[in-house]
Design an enzyme around this catalytic site. Structure first.
Site, PDB file in Angstrom:
ATOM      1  N   GLY A  31      56.992  49.876  44.464  1.00  0.00           N
ATOM      2  CA  GLY A  31      56.218  50.953  44.134  1.00  0.00           C
ATOM      3  C   GLY A  31      54.671  50.972  44.098  1.00  0.00           C
ATOM      4  O   GLY A  31      53.953  50.025  44.452  1.00  0.00           O
ATOM      5  N   TYR A  32      54.075  51.913  43.274  1.00  0.00           N
ATOM      6  CA  TYR A  32      52.528  52.107  43.506  1.00  0.00           C
ATOM      7  C   TYR A  32      52.323  52.016  44.908  1.00  0.00           C
ATOM      8  O   TYR A  32      51.227  51.039  45.433  1.00  0.00           O
ATOM      9  CB  TYR A  32      51.881  51.144  42.687  1.00  0.00           C
ATOM     10  CG  TYR A  32      50.599  51.747  41.976  1.00  0.00           C
ATOM     11  CD1 TYR A  32      50.594  52.820  41.258  1.00  0.00           C
ATOM     12  CD2 TYR A  32      49.317  51.265  42.459  1.00  0.00           C
ATOM     13  CE1 TYR A  32      49.489  53.082  40.580  1.00  0.00           C
ATOM     14  CE2 TYR A  32      48.173  51.760  41.983  1.00  0.00           C
ATOM     15  CZ  TYR A  32      48.335  52.767  41.146  1.00  0.00           C
ATOM     16  OH  TYR A  32      47.140  53.410  40.539  1.00  0.00           O
ATOM     17  N   LEU A  33      52.716  52.832  45.890  1.00  0.00           N
ATOM     18  CA  LEU A  33      52.594  52.626  47.189  1.00  0.00           C
ATOM     19  C   LEU A  33      51.165  53.031  47.444  1.00  0.00           C
ATOM     20  O   LEU A  33      50.455  53.869  47.275  1.00  0.00           O
ATOM     21  CB  LEU A  33      53.449  53.427  48.102  1.00  0.00           C
ATOM     22  CG  LEU A  33      55.028  53.261  47.608  1.00  0.00           C
ATOM     23  CD1 LEU A  33      55.986  54.227  48.520  1.00  0.00           C
ATOM     24  CD2 LEU A  33      55.323  51.984  47.882  1.00  0.00           C
ATOM     25  N   HIS A  34      50.652  52.116  48.686  1.00  0.00           N
ATOM     26  CA  HIS A  34      49.568  52.412  49.211  1.00  0.00           C
ATOM     27  C   HIS A  34      49.543  52.395  50.595  1.00  0.00           C
ATOM     28  O   HIS A  34      50.789  52.238  51.278  1.00  0.00           O
ATOM     29  CB  HIS A  34      48.409  51.361  48.868  1.00  0.00           C
ATOM     30  CG  HIS A  34      48.801  50.091  49.125  1.00  0.00           C
ATOM     31  ND1 HIS A  34      49.137  49.424  50.379  1.00  0.00           N
ATOM     32  CD2 HIS A  34      49.413  49.001  48.140  1.00  0.00           C
ATOM     33  CE1 HIS A  34      49.670  48.144  50.059  1.00  0.00           C
ATOM     34  NE2 HIS A  34      49.657  47.984  48.738  1.00  0.00           N
ATOM     35  N   GLU A  35      48.486  52.409  51.472  1.00  0.00           N
ATOM     36  CA  GLU A  35      48.493  52.815  52.930  1.00  0.00           C
ATOM     37  C   GLU A  35      49.338  51.395  53.651  1.00  0.00           C
ATOM     38  O   GLU A  35      49.617  51.665  54.874  1.00  0.00           O
ATOM     39  CB  GLU A  35      47.053  52.804  53.589  1.00  0.00           C
ATOM     40  CG  GLU A  35      46.479  54.264  53.648  1.00  0.00           C
ATOM     41  CD  GLU A  35      45.059  54.350  53.792  1.00  0.00           C
ATOM     42  OE1 GLU A  35      44.803  53.851  55.075  1.00  0.00           O
ATOM     43  OE2 GLU A  35      44.155  54.767  52.868  1.00  0.00           O
ATOM     44  N   HIS A  37      51.872  50.206  52.513  1.00  0.00           N
ATOM     45  CA  HIS A  37      53.074  50.381  52.442  1.00  0.00           C
ATOM     46  C   HIS A  37      53.391  51.392  53.541  1.00  0.00           C
ATOM     47  O   HIS A  37      54.519  51.681  54.290  1.00  0.00           O
ATOM     48  CB  HIS A  37      53.662  51.064  51.245  1.00  0.00           C
ATOM     49  CG  HIS A  37      53.661  50.019  50.052  1.00  0.00           C
ATOM     50  ND1 HIS A  37      52.556  49.919  49.244  1.00  0.00           N
ATOM     51  CD2 HIS A  37      54.278  48.908  49.622  1.00  0.00           C
ATOM     52  CE1 HIS A  37      52.617  49.044  48.131  1.00  0.00           C
ATOM     53  NE2 HIS A  37      53.916  48.207  48.712  1.00  0.00           N
ATOM     54  N   GLY A 148      55.319  43.519  55.106  1.00  0.00           N
ATOM     55  CA  GLY A 148      53.730  43.264  55.411  1.00  0.00           C
ATOM     56  C   GLY A 148      53.291  41.926  55.617  1.00  0.00           C
ATOM     57  O   GLY A 148      53.744  40.980  54.943  1.00  0.00           O
ATOM     58  N   LYS A 185      44.767  45.755  51.220  1.00  0.00           N
ATOM     59  CA  LYS A 185      45.251  46.916  50.433  1.00  0.00           C
ATOM     60  C   LYS A 185      46.385  46.153  49.658  1.00  0.00           C
ATOM     61  O   LYS A 185      47.172  45.194  50.195  1.00  0.00           O
ATOM     62  CB  LYS A 185      46.008  48.104  51.217  1.00  0.00           C
ATOM     63  CG  LYS A 185      45.022  48.847  52.087  1.00  0.00           C
ATOM     64  CD  LYS A 185      44.895  49.971  51.702  1.00  0.00           C
ATOM     65  CE  LYS A 185      43.777  50.886  52.372  1.00  0.00           C
ATOM     66  NZ  LYS A 185      43.505  52.207  51.913  1.00  0.00           N
TER      67      LYS A 185
END
Ligand code: PAF
Length: 282
Positions: A31-35, A37, A148, A185
């Protein structure tokens, strides 16, 4: 896009998709997804007919003094990102749904591999990662799963687990996504205050320096990692956990920088532990 909180709902949906001959991609996240993810979700949408994103803050991969309780969460914004990128299903189970009250089975690689790099300061971390990822593989039954390259040791460990346990799942590694100024990120970047945010650039600068040295022909792991450490040590807010060159598959230390070697680091900026790395390409 559907949101499912129960294991049975996921199984049912994936079974229907498979009966229709569709391929399924899984993007496991906390969770707390960013670019970063986002790039995994995009890749899955590109390569698979259906994409499942799991959002589960997995307690078993956090040590007793780590940041499980303070780990950032924002499920509403996670859902929006998944939807906007074309995910088909978000799996957001509770801890009880995933582990019940009496879960006592772990999946663990027992070689030296998970004891290297991050494993030195996080001894139970990769056992928790392997256990939850293998549960997610069993629940979702995906054709491909996306991880990632920032978590390079995790990626290598999952590839190894998939080989050892004969999972018929293709593991797809996706490149590190960086902020405009170079910082990789990470959900944990949110812990950094303004001063620490500036200081955090020493990681990506060290990666750039190391990569340039390798590109100019330097083959000594010792020389390259020493220069990288010198650069990081000039930053007063930084404290090095490790800067190390390892074999990209086994994660064991190497002396010579040749194709397939991973140069990885973990550095505390204040109380926040950040990681970054590069792979030797030629
Ligand atoms: O990389 C992560 O966010 C986690 O370690 C993972 C793979 C989702 C397992 O909890």
């Amino acid at each position: 896009m559907k949101v499912a909180v129960k294991i049975d709902e996921i199984r049912q949906q994936v079974r229907e998709w498979k009966q229709q001959g569709l391929t399924v991609g899984l993007v496991p996240t906390m969770g707390y997804l960013h670019e970063g993810h986002g790039s995994l979700i995009k890749k899955s949408v590109e390569l698979c007919d259906k994409t499942v994103v799991s959002v589960f803050l997995n307690p078993t991969q956090f040590g007793p003094n780590e940041d499980l309780d303070s780990y950032p969460r924002d499920f509403e914004s996670d859902k929006e990102l998944c939807q906007s990128l074309g995910a088909d299903l978000v799996f957001h189970p509770s801890v009880e749904e995933m582990y019940g009250e009496d879960a006592s089975t772990y999946v663990e690689i027992v070689s030296e591999m998970p004891k290297q790099l991050c494993g030195k300061t996080r001894p139970i971390h990769f056992r928790g990662v392997c256990t939850v990822v293998s549960k997610l593989f069993n629940i979702v039954n995906p054709d491909k799963a996306f991880f990632g390259e920032k978590d390079a040791q995790q990626l290598a460990i999952i590839r190894k687990m998939v080989r050892d346990m004969s999972y018929g799942i293709e593991i797809v590694g996706c490149p590190i996504v960086r902020e405009a100024d170079g910082l990789a990120k990470s959900s944990r970047n949110t812990y950094l205050n303004e001063e620490e945010r500036k200081a955090s650039l020493c990681l990506s600068r060290a990666v750039k320096l190391g990569r340039e040295m390798v590109e100019k022909g330097e083959e000594s792991a010792e020389k390259v990692t020493s220069e990288m450490k010198n650069l990081i040590n000039k930053e007063p807010l930084a404290r090095i956990d490790y800067v190390q060159a390892v074999d990209g598959v086994t994660m064991l230390p190497v002396d010579t920088l040749k194709k397939g070697v991973l140069v990885a680091m973990a550095v505390y900026i204040g109380n926040t532990r950040l990681i970054d790395n590069f792979s030797v390409k030629e």
